[in-house]
Design an enzyme around this catalytic site. Structure first.
Site, PDB file in Angstrom:
ATOM      1  N   TYR A 155       0.804  -1.235   0.000  1.00 49.90           N
ATOM      2  CA  TYR A 155       0.000   0.000   0.000  1.00 49.90           C
ATOM      3  C   TYR A 155       0.834   1.281   0.000  1.00 49.90           C
ATOM      4  O   TYR A 155       0.411   2.315  -0.518  1.00 49.90           O
ATOM      5  CB  TYR A 155      -0.963  -0.030   1.200  1.00 49.90           C
TER       6      TYR A 155
ATOM      7  N   LYS B 132      -3.657   7.963   3.045  1.00 52.92           N
ATOM      8  CA  LYS B 132      -4.859   7.638   3.848  1.00 52.92           C
ATOM      9  C   LYS B 132      -4.687   8.124   5.291  1.00 52.92           C
ATOM     10  O   LYS B 132      -5.679   8.499   5.935  1.00 52.92           O
ATOM     11  CB  LYS B 132      -5.148   6.135   3.821  1.00 52.92           C
TER      12      LYS B 132
HETATM   13  P1  NAD Z   1     -12.546   2.973  -8.072  1.00 48.04           P
HETATM   14  O1  NAD Z   1     -11.395   2.884  -8.997  1.00 48.04           O
HETATM   15  O2  NAD Z   1     -13.838   2.458  -8.529  1.00 48.04           O
HETATM   16  O3  NAD Z   1     -12.742   4.458  -7.545  1.00 48.04           O
HETATM   17  C1  NAD Z   1     -11.689   5.388  -7.452  1.00 48.04           C
HETATM   18  C2  NAD Z   1     -12.205   6.647  -8.093  1.00 48.04           C
HETATM   19  O4  NAD Z   1     -11.263   7.715  -7.954  1.00 48.04           O
HETATM   20  C3  NAD Z   1     -12.447   6.459  -9.607  1.00 48.04           C
HETATM   21  O5  NAD Z   1     -13.786   6.766  -9.912  1.00 48.04           O
HETATM   22  C4  NAD Z   1     -11.514   7.462 -10.227  1.00 48.04           C
HETATM   23  O6  NAD Z   1     -11.986   8.011 -11.434  1.00 48.04           O
HETATM   24  C5  NAD Z   1     -11.445   8.509  -9.115  1.00 48.04           C
HETATM   25  N1  NAD Z   1     -10.357   9.452  -9.345  1.00 48.04           N
HETATM   26  C6  NAD Z   1      -9.027   9.197  -9.492  1.00 48.04           C
HETATM   27  N2  NAD Z   1      -8.376  10.350  -9.790  1.00 48.04           N
HETATM   28  C7  NAD Z   1      -9.317  11.340  -9.811  1.00 48.04           C
HETATM   29  C8  NAD Z   1      -9.280  12.738 -10.077  1.00 48.04           C
HETATM   30  N3  NAD Z   1      -8.135  13.371 -10.389  1.00 48.04           N
HETATM   31  N4  NAD Z   1     -10.446  13.438  -9.991  1.00 48.04           N
HETATM   32  C9  NAD Z   1     -11.602  12.842  -9.694  1.00 48.04           C
HETATM   33  N5  NAD Z   1     -11.709  11.507  -9.439  1.00 48.04           N
HETATM   34  C10 NAD Z   1     -10.575  10.770  -9.523  1.00 48.04           C
HETATM   35  O7  NAD Z   1     -12.057   2.182  -6.750  1.00 48.04           O
HETATM   36  P2  NAD Z   1     -12.707   2.082  -5.305  1.00 48.04           P
HETATM   37  O8  NAD Z   1     -12.042   0.915  -4.678  1.00 48.04           O
HETATM   38  O9  NAD Z   1     -14.174   2.140  -5.386  1.00 48.04           O
HETATM   39  O10 NAD Z   1     -12.139   3.375  -4.570  1.00 48.04           O
HETATM   40  C11 NAD Z   1     -12.984   4.335  -3.933  1.00 48.04           C
HETATM   41  C12 NAD Z   1     -12.380   4.736  -2.600  1.00 48.04           C
HETATM   42  O11 NAD Z   1     -12.463   3.629  -1.704  1.00 48.04           O
HETATM   43  C13 NAD Z   1     -10.912   5.118  -2.668  1.00 48.04           C
HETATM   44  O12 NAD Z   1     -10.663   6.197  -1.784  1.00 48.04           O
HETATM   45  C14 NAD Z   1     -10.219   3.876  -2.163  1.00 48.04           C
HETATM   46  O13 NAD Z   1      -8.947   4.121  -1.630  1.00 48.04           O
HETATM   47  C15 NAD Z   1     -11.209   3.474  -1.092  1.00 48.04           C
HETATM   48  N6  NAD Z   1     -11.072   2.101  -0.597  1.00 48.04           N
HETATM   49  C16 NAD Z   1     -11.156   1.049  -1.443  1.00 48.04           C
HETATM   50  C17 NAD Z   1     -10.993  -0.221  -0.962  1.00 48.04           C
HETATM   51  C18 NAD Z   1     -11.049  -1.427  -1.882  1.00 48.04           C
HETATM   52  O14 NAD Z   1     -10.556  -2.495  -1.489  1.00 48.04           O
HETATM   53  N7  NAD Z   1     -11.630  -1.327  -3.043  1.00 48.04           N
HETATM   54  C19 NAD Z   1     -10.767  -0.447   0.406  1.00 48.04           C
HETATM   55  C20 NAD Z   1     -10.700   0.661   1.249  1.00 48.04           C
HETATM   56  C21 NAD Z   1     -10.853   1.935   0.737  1.00 48.04           C
END
Ligand code: NAD
Length: 277
Positions: free
Chosen positions: A174, A181
């Protein structure tokens, strides 16, 4: 009906009303929609099922085209385009929101990004631009979007972001994202302190691993998912629905006294002190 620990309770079980309408009459925007796997989509669907009017934000036209049929399926308008690295894009998105939607009750920030190069190799080799990019997109953007949303948020409104355990524990794959984060979670506490007197709550969900576009770019996702099933207290993977339901709670009036909180939705994984089976 017996409880099956491998099958999380669903708000959409046959014969059971869809949700408790915890968010009836509320309206808000969910940023970070990329596709049907996105946590933004799981959250948006859960909020919709609980009676909320949900708008979405995407990073670019490409994502808007891809997600148009999804949002249409729950009666939401075409997503707003908002690139969080660009102040003019944020301003434009909120100007459109103000014009078309008026006051809001919630804003969800589900956005993160880091260069793949900074997620591979050693953390000590993190580049200066890579560090700045991860912080900008994944942490500063919460501050920028909160500032832009403030004039639109009603008293009693709520802001929610998404974090991961890599903020407080060193998770080998990570790296720079874990540091981003950590900043994000700290920002939650400072924003909660700033905005509390205006009646706005700010919280985060720290979700366990779920397969999405972003998480698939991080090495070791399969190992993390296997580990969840083997040793997380609930002995299963976290689902998008788990995240959606927790988001519903934090954005609802049932969480009226909760702010500055990082709520883990990881089937208890964060509580473990050792990974023995
Ligand atoms: P995802 O790829 O579907 O979503 C990430 C989003 O960030 C995308 O829609 C992307 O377009 C957007 N993004 C990136 N750069 C950007 C910019 N410059 N302007 C606007 N938007 C931008 O993946 P996800 O897993 O749904 O991630 C969503 C959140 O959840 C993130 O913060 C991620 O760290 C967090 N998260 C995910 C997990 C997991 O395992 N999937 C676990 C914990 C936290």
């Amino acid at each position: 009906m017996g409880f099956d620990r491998h099958k999380p309770y669903s708000i959409a079980r046959p014969g059971v009303p869809r949700g408790l309408m915890l968010l009836k009459g509320k309206k808000g925007v969910v940023f970070g929609l990329a596709n049907k796997l996105s946590l933004a989509w799981h959250i948006g669907q859960a909020l919709h099922a609980e009676g909320a009017e949900v708008l979405f934000g995407v990073a670019s036209e490409r994502f808007r085209d891809k997600s148009a049929p999804l949002v249409e399926s729950i009666g939401s308008p075409l997503p707003l385009i908002c690139d969080v690295t660009d102040d003019a894009s944020i301003e434009q998105a909120f100007a459109e929101l103000a014009k078309d939607s008026g006051k809001l009750d919630f804003m969800v920030h589900a956005i993160a990004f880091a260069d793949r190069a900074d997620l591979e190799g050693r953390f000590v080799d993190t580049s200066r631009p890579g560090y700045a990019l991860a912080q900008d997109v994944s942490a500063f953007s919460l501050i920028a979007l909160s500032k832009a949303a403030l004039p639109l948020l009603r008293e009693g409104g709520s802001i929610l972001t998404l974090s991961y355990l890599g903020s407080t524990r060193a998770v080998p794959s990570y790296k720079v994202m874990g540091v981003a984060k950590a900043a994000l979670e700290s920002a939650v506490r400072y924003l909660a302190t700033d905005l509390g007197p205006e009646g706005i709550r700010v919280n985060a969900l720290s979700a366990g691993p779920i397969k999405t576009l972003s998480s698939s770019a991080i090495k070791g996702l399969k190992t993390k998912l296997d580990l969840q099933e083997r040793i997380a207290p609930l002995r299963r993977q976290v689902t998008g629905e788990d995240v959606g339901k927790a988001a519903t709670f934090l954005l609802s009036d049932h969480a009226s006294g909760v702010t500055g909180e990082i709520l883990h939705v990881d089937c208890g994984f964060h509580a473990l002190g050792s990974w023995e089976e």
